[in-house]
Enzyme design. Structure first.
Site, PDB file in Angstrom:
ATOM      1  N   ASP A   1     -10.480 102.433  12.861  1.00  0.00           N
ATOM      2  CA  ASP A   1     -11.940 102.542  12.702  1.00  0.00           C
ATOM      3  C   ASP A   1     -12.325 103.984  12.375  1.00  0.00           C
ATOM      4  O   ASP A   1     -13.422 104.431  12.724  1.00  0.00           O
ATOM      5  CB  ASP A   1     -12.685 102.042  13.948  1.00  0.00           C
ATOM      6  CG  ASP A   1     -14.168 101.828  13.680  1.00  0.00           C
ATOM      7  OD1 ASP A   1     -14.551 101.708  12.505  1.00  0.00           O
ATOM      8  OD2 ASP A   1     -14.934 101.812  14.658  1.00  0.00           O
TER       9      ASP A   1
ATOM     10  N   LYS B   1     -15.792  90.567   6.503  1.00  0.00           N
ATOM     11  CA  LYS B   1     -16.301  91.278   7.677  1.00  0.00           C
ATOM     12  C   LYS B   1     -17.681  90.786   8.060  1.00  0.00           C
ATOM     13  O   LYS B   1     -18.589  90.702   7.233  1.00  0.00           O
ATOM     14  CB  LYS B   1     -16.358  92.787   7.381  1.00  0.00           C
ATOM     15  CG  LYS B   1     -16.894  93.646   8.512  1.00  0.00           C
ATOM     16  CD  LYS B   1     -15.898  93.781   9.668  1.00  0.00           C
ATOM     17  CE  LYS B   1     -16.501  94.484  10.871  1.00  0.00           C
ATOM     18  NZ  LYS B   1     -16.063  95.833  11.045  1.00  0.00           N
TER      19      LYS B   1
ATOM     20  N   HIS C   1     -17.397  92.583  13.931  1.00  0.00           N
ATOM     21  CA  HIS C   1     -17.970  93.648  14.746  1.00  0.00           C
ATOM     22  C   HIS C   1     -18.603  92.913  15.922  1.00  0.00           C
ATOM     23  O   HIS C   1     -19.680  92.329  15.793  1.00  0.00           O
ATOM     24  CB  HIS C   1     -19.003  94.470  13.974  1.00  0.00           C
ATOM     25  CG  HIS C   1     -19.521  95.615  14.793  1.00  0.00           C
ATOM     26  ND1 HIS C   1     -19.163  96.914  14.553  1.00  0.00           N
ATOM     27  CD2 HIS C   1     -20.314  95.630  15.889  1.00  0.00           C
ATOM     28  CE1 HIS C   1     -19.727  97.701  15.474  1.00  0.00           C
ATOM     29  NE2 HIS C   1     -20.433  96.949  16.286  1.00  0.00           N
TER      30      HIS C   1
ATOM     31  N   HIS D   1     -11.924  96.647  16.872  1.00  0.00           N
ATOM     32  CA  HIS D   1     -12.160  97.767  17.797  1.00  0.00           C
ATOM     33  C   HIS D   1     -12.644  97.304  19.161  1.00  0.00           C
ATOM     34  O   HIS D   1     -13.762  97.625  19.580  1.00  0.00           O
ATOM     35  CB  HIS D   1     -13.119  98.802  17.190  1.00  0.00           C
ATOM     36  CG  HIS D   1     -14.310  98.251  16.435  1.00  0.00           C
ATOM     37  ND1 HIS D   1     -15.158  97.320  16.962  1.00  0.00           N
ATOM     38  CD2 HIS D   1     -14.783  98.523  15.197  1.00  0.00           C
ATOM     39  CE1 HIS D   1     -16.097  97.038  16.081  1.00  0.00           C
ATOM     40  NE2 HIS D   1     -15.890  97.756  15.000  1.00  0.00           N
TER      41      HIS D   1
ATOM     42  N   HIS E   1      -8.080  98.697  10.019  1.00  0.00           N
ATOM     43  CA  HIS E   1      -9.551  98.872  10.051  1.00  0.00           C
ATOM     44  C   HIS E   1      -9.877 100.322   9.700  1.00  0.00           C
ATOM     45  O   HIS E   1      -9.761 101.218  10.524  1.00  0.00           O
ATOM     46  CB  HIS E   1     -10.099  98.547  11.445  1.00  0.00           C
ATOM     47  CG  HIS E   1     -11.592  98.606  11.521  1.00  0.00           C
ATOM     48  ND1 HIS E   1     -12.360  97.597  12.060  1.00  0.00           N
ATOM     49  CD2 HIS E   1     -12.484  99.545  11.133  1.00  0.00           C
ATOM     50  CE1 HIS E   1     -13.631  97.914  12.000  1.00  0.00           C
ATOM     51  NE2 HIS E   1     -13.751  99.106  11.439  1.00  0.00           N
TER      52      HIS E   1
HETATM   53  C1  NCD Z   1     -18.686 102.819  11.616  1.00  0.00           C
HETATM   54  C2  NCD Z   1     -19.162 103.605  10.399  1.00  0.00           C
HETATM   55  O1  NCD Z   1     -19.589 104.751  10.553  1.00  0.00           O
HETATM   56  O2  NCD Z   1     -19.094 103.057   9.294  1.00  0.00           O
HETATM   57  N1  NCD Z   1     -19.077 103.496  12.810  1.00  0.00           N
HETATM   58  C3  NCD Z   1     -18.538 103.343  14.037  1.00  0.00           C
HETATM   59  O3  NCD Z   1     -19.065 103.928  14.994  1.00  0.00           O
HETATM   60  N2  NCD Z   1     -17.446 102.642  14.237  1.00  0.00           N
HETATM   61  C4  NCD Z   1     -19.196 101.439  11.556  1.00  0.00           C
HETATM   62  C5  NCD Z   1     -18.525 100.492  12.512  1.00  0.00           C
HETATM   63  O4  NCD Z   1     -17.359 100.157  12.334  1.00  0.00           O
HETATM   64  O5  NCD Z   1     -19.164 100.096  13.491  1.00  0.00           O
HETATM   65 ZN    ZN Z   2     -15.502 100.188  11.661  1.00  0.00          ZN
END
Ligand code: NCD
Ligand code: ZN
Length: 350
Positions: free
Chosen positions: A251, A103, A140, A178, A17
């Protein structure tokens, strides 16, 4: 494994991710991603999002062109699901050989999610096709109702969306991305082999006190938001358990410093300046370094039906301080855990 070991060699890890962004940022993010890892699942939440196979192929070419010379690092592409995605797009995605997942962002849940799904029932025909063809759905997992407390949004998503979804599509491969809660860990642990989860370094190393106590720390702000320490402990237990249902997904989501240090700061932590080292820190503290290879290098490929990497990566116990600041396409950026000290360093050039 005794904590006295001072060297660790694992099969080269993958990141399941990752946000690489586009344009001037791409060279920086790809360079970091390709340093120690072999492959990454690349998130499609660009502006505009990557919704067709053709867009994903074009984005993949831009990513590969940004790789360091002679790098064989691979980008595994993902389609962004919208209310209007046709089921036939799934056939095209699978036929391309380069798209490995789809996604699902609930509309409005996070950065660049405005084109996300407004009602999961609208995409049932697409999910049907994915189930049939074995293409994983990446979630998500947060509800977006404004009256639901931000700390409850993952648990509520599991109850309201995920459980009915799994009943409707019992064989659909799903990654709850996540995860941040005990409820997320419990749901995945109690599900079949077609359900897995990724866990980020920030949710393993931090809890909501690291975001809010003693001053607000915008560089620890990401979505889903950091939770209480009991949730953090549940995530540590899951990641270090040796269960193949939990694997590495950083992430890593870069934003320039001025977009984070703002009256309305962006969500996302950048972790690819030290991704495997951050995870090694967690596993070391949990006295579970022997479980790092499964989490980082074996369970992800097994879930996605891809071969395990051939090369290895070595780390040694050598405390080092993370940089206070790095660059993102010419802008200053403060990465996750900036200026902190980590116990394990990658041995480069092996
Ligand atoms: C991610 C992003 O900035 O693209 N931000 C985050 O806080 N994880 C988007 C996401 O995965 O939720
Ligand atoms: Zn993400």
């Amino acid at each position: 494994m005794p904590s006295s070991i001072d060297r660790l060699t694992i099969i080269q890890p993958d990141d399941w991710h990752l946000h690489l962004r586009d344009g001037p940022a791409l060279r920086d993010t790809v360079n970091d991603a390709a340093r120690h890892f072999a492959r990454a699942i690349v998130m499609p939440n660009l502006a505009p999002p990557v919704i067709t196979t053709a867009q994903a192929e074009a984005y993949r070419q831009r990513i590969l062109a940004a790789r360091p010379e002679a790098s064989d690092w691979q980008a595994l592409m993902v389609l962004y699901l919208t209310d209007n995605t046709p089921a036939d797009e799934i056939d095209r995605a699978v036929a391309s050989g380069n798209i490995h997942a789809v996604k699902y962002y609930p509309a409005g849940a996070t950065t660049n999610s405005d084109s996300g799904v407004t009602d999961i029932k609208k995409v049932y025909p697409v999910l049907e096709r994915m189930q049939k063809l074995g293409l994983p759905l990446l979630l998500h997992g947060e509800v977006t109702d404004t009256h639901i407390d931000i700390f409850d949004r993952e648990a509520m998503f599991i109850e309201r969306i995920l459980i009915p979804l799994c009943l409707q599509f019992p064989d659909l491969k799903i990654v709850l991305e996540h995860i941040t809660t005990e409820q997320g860990v419990a749901f995945v642990s109690n599900s079949g082999d077609n359900i897995a989860a990724t866990i980020t370094p920030q949710h393993l190393l931090c809890n909501r006190n690291d975001l809010l106590a003693g001053g607000i720390r915008p560089h620890n702000y990401c979505l889903p938001i950091l939770k209480r320490s009991n949730h953090q402990q549940a995530l540590i237990n899951a990641a270090t358990s040796g269960s193949a249902k939990f694997f590495l997904g950083t992430d890593s989501a870069p934003h320039p410093q001025n977009k984070k240090e703002s009256a309305c700061g962006c969500a996302g932590c950048y972790s690819h300046h030290a991704a495997i080292e951050l995870y090694a820190e967690v596993f070391e503290r949990a006295q579970a370094l022997d479980k790092l290879e499964g989490f980082a290098s074996l369970f992800g490929p097994a879930f996605y039906g891809l071969p395990v990497n051939q090369k290895t990566l070595s780390l040694r116990r050598a405390p080092w301080q993370l940089p206070a600041s790095t660059q993102l396409g010419g802008d200053p950026m403060v990465p996750f855990y900036a200026s902190e000290t980590l116990q394990w360093a990658v041995v480069d050039g092996e």
